[in-house]
Structures are given as C-alpha cells and as structure tokens.
Scaffold this active site. Structure first.
Site, mmCIF file in Angstrom:
data_model
loop_
_atom_site.group_PDB
_atom_site.id
_atom_site.type_symbol
_atom_site.label_atom_id
_atom_site.label_comp_id
_atom_site.label_asym_id
_atom_site.label_seq_id
_atom_site.Cartn_x
_atom_site.Cartn_y
_atom_site.Cartn_z
ATOM 1 N N GLY A 129 18.282 -16.997 15.062
ATOM 2 C CA GLY A 129 18.029 -17.725 13.588
ATOM 3 C C GLY A 129 19.411 -17.151 13.023
ATOM 4 N N TYR A 151 1.189 -18.312 9.459
ATOM 5 C CA TYR A 151 2.581 -17.394 9.438
ATOM 6 C C TYR A 151 1.956 -16.005 9.644
ATOM 7 C CZ TYR A 151 6.691 -15.343 7.370
ATOM 8 O OH TYR A 151 7.763 -14.436 7.144
ATOM 9 N N VAL A 162 14.025 -21.580 20.245
ATOM 10 C CA VAL A 162 13.340 -20.658 20.905
ATOM 11 C C VAL A 162 11.850 -20.806 21.391
ATOM 12 C CG1 VAL A 162 15.222 -18.764 19.743
ATOM 13 C CG2 VAL A 162 12.910 -19.421 18.639
ATOM 14 N N ALA A 171 -0.648 -14.551 10.868
ATOM 15 C CA ALA A 171 -1.063 -14.294 12.038
ATOM 16 C C ALA A 171 0.094 -14.052 13.259
ATOM 17 C CB ALA A 171 -1.927 -15.629 12.577
#
Length: 245
Positions: free
Chosen positions: A8, A153, A61, A155
C-alpha cells in the site's frame, strides 16, 4: 543495505513510511495495486532525495498468486527482505445489513488476507532461514473497539491484531519480531469521504485535540522495526491521540 517491503505504498501512510525507511538507509519495495502514477512518483522522489533504491511493483495483495509474483520481483532485485510493513488496506462506511458478499470479500481480502499472504511469503522465503526479520502490521483503532457502519472493516482489522499476536508467539524463537500499529484518525485519502463537520467532530473527540498525519505512523513504524525495539514483539501500539485508551 537492508530491504523493506511496504504494501500500500502509494497511499498516504504507505508513502510516508516508505520515505522514512529510505531516509534511514533501507532499499524500499513499493507495492501498489491501482495507483501506478503515485507509486512511480514516490520512487522518483526517494531516489532523488536519498541514497536508497526504490522498486515499485504492481500486485494485488488479496491474491496469493500476485503476492508470489511480488516477492519473486523482490528476490530477483534485492535477494532478501529484512522488514515487511503490511499497510495495504481499504475502507468503506455502510450499514451492516447493506454490506454485500462482494463488499465483505473485498474488505477481508485486502485488509486481512493480504497480511496473511505477504507474511507467509516473507517468512518462508527469507526470515525463518535467516533467523531474523521484522513484520509490522497496520490495523486500526476500530480493530480494537469496533466502529458503527464499519463492521466489515472493523472485523478485518481485528483479525490483523489476532494474527499479529499469534504469529509473534510462533516465530519468536526464529529471531523474528511481529508487531502492530493501530492508527487513529489520520488525514489521508481515506478521509475524503468525510465532510468538514465530521472531521472537526473527530478532532474534538480526540484528547490531544488534533488529528494524525501520515508521518506520525511512519515514524512509529520505523521505531518498531529498529533495534531500539528489539525487546518488543506481539504488541499493538495505538497511535491515535488518545481517541482509544
């Protein structure tokens, strides 16, 4: 020269982290998926401003095959990886009952599966046999306490925390440290969906009465991956201005 892989790397936190590691003398691998222009510009900036080499690599990814390709490129260019920063992530605000199967798959695929795939690859190829290395995972304060309208998000980011703690126990005897940063509200592109009033309310809710900058996370990452933190593993460090204590 040591090598750090930053996933990222085209985003706000990722680019600040890559630049910080480059300034500290690391060669840096800049994983990106969609933002090629930003990744190439960052690579140019790093090579103009530091003595380090920057290698941009496009890979998703959430795909184990593309992660394998990513580390093939890294191994061919640098031969080794000393630090992996699992930073790649996406966010979405949605009512729980409106989250689709695809929303869930995309969220967990990028934010959790990506950490698993990259960590597995770097451990198998480099770190275990070298009996050294550092993995740093970027979670979120919402992974610690949960956020309304961001269940998927939260979780996924909570999963990153669990993975960090368990993996640190497993690879400690191999000389490898695994830690986690849980950022608070940081002014990156992820905040573009919030209006000014919401941003100001978040600031007011933060005890330090300020919001984070990407470099706040980058400098914390640099510390946790350095020898100054050689006795720290399995930890979750909140960098959130006191929002979650």
């Amino acid at each position: 020269m040591k090598t750090a892989v930053i996933t990222g790397a085209s985003g706000g936190i990722g680019s600040a982290t890559a630049l910080a590691f480059a300034k500290d003398g690391y060669n840096v691998v800049l994983q990106y998926n969609n933002s090629q222009d930003k990744a190439l510009a960052l690579a140019k900036k790093i090579e103009n401003e530091t003595n380090s080499t920057a290698l941009p690599v496009k890979a998703d990814v959430s795909s184990s095959q593309e992660v394998t390709f990513l580390f093939d490129e890294v191994e061919n260019r640098f031969g080794n990886v000393d630090v992996l920063v699992n930073n790649a992530g996406i966010a979405q605000q949605k009512l729980f009952t409106d989250i689709t199967d695809e929303d869930w798959r995309r969220m967990t695929g990028t934010n959790l599966d990506g950490v698993f795939y990259c960590s597995r690859e770097v451990l198998k190829r480099f770190m275990i046999k070298n009996h050294s290395g550092v993995i740093l995972n970027v979670s979120s304060m919402w992974g610690q306490v949960g956020a309304s309208c961001e269940v998927h998000y939260s979780a996924a980011k909570a999963g990153v925390i669990g993975l960090t703690k368990a993996l640190a126990k497993e690879v400690g005897l191999s000389g490898i440290r695994v830690n986690c940063i849980a950022p608070g509200v940081v002014m990156t592109d992820m905040m573009k969906s919030f209006d000014e009033q919401t941003v100001n309310e978040l600031k007011d809710e933060t005890p330090l009465n300020m919001l984070g900058e990407p470099d706040d996370i980058a400098q914390t990452a640099l510390f946790l991956c350095s020898d100054k933190a050689k006795f720290i593993t399995g930890q979750v460090l909140g960098v959130n201005g006191g929002f979650v204590i």
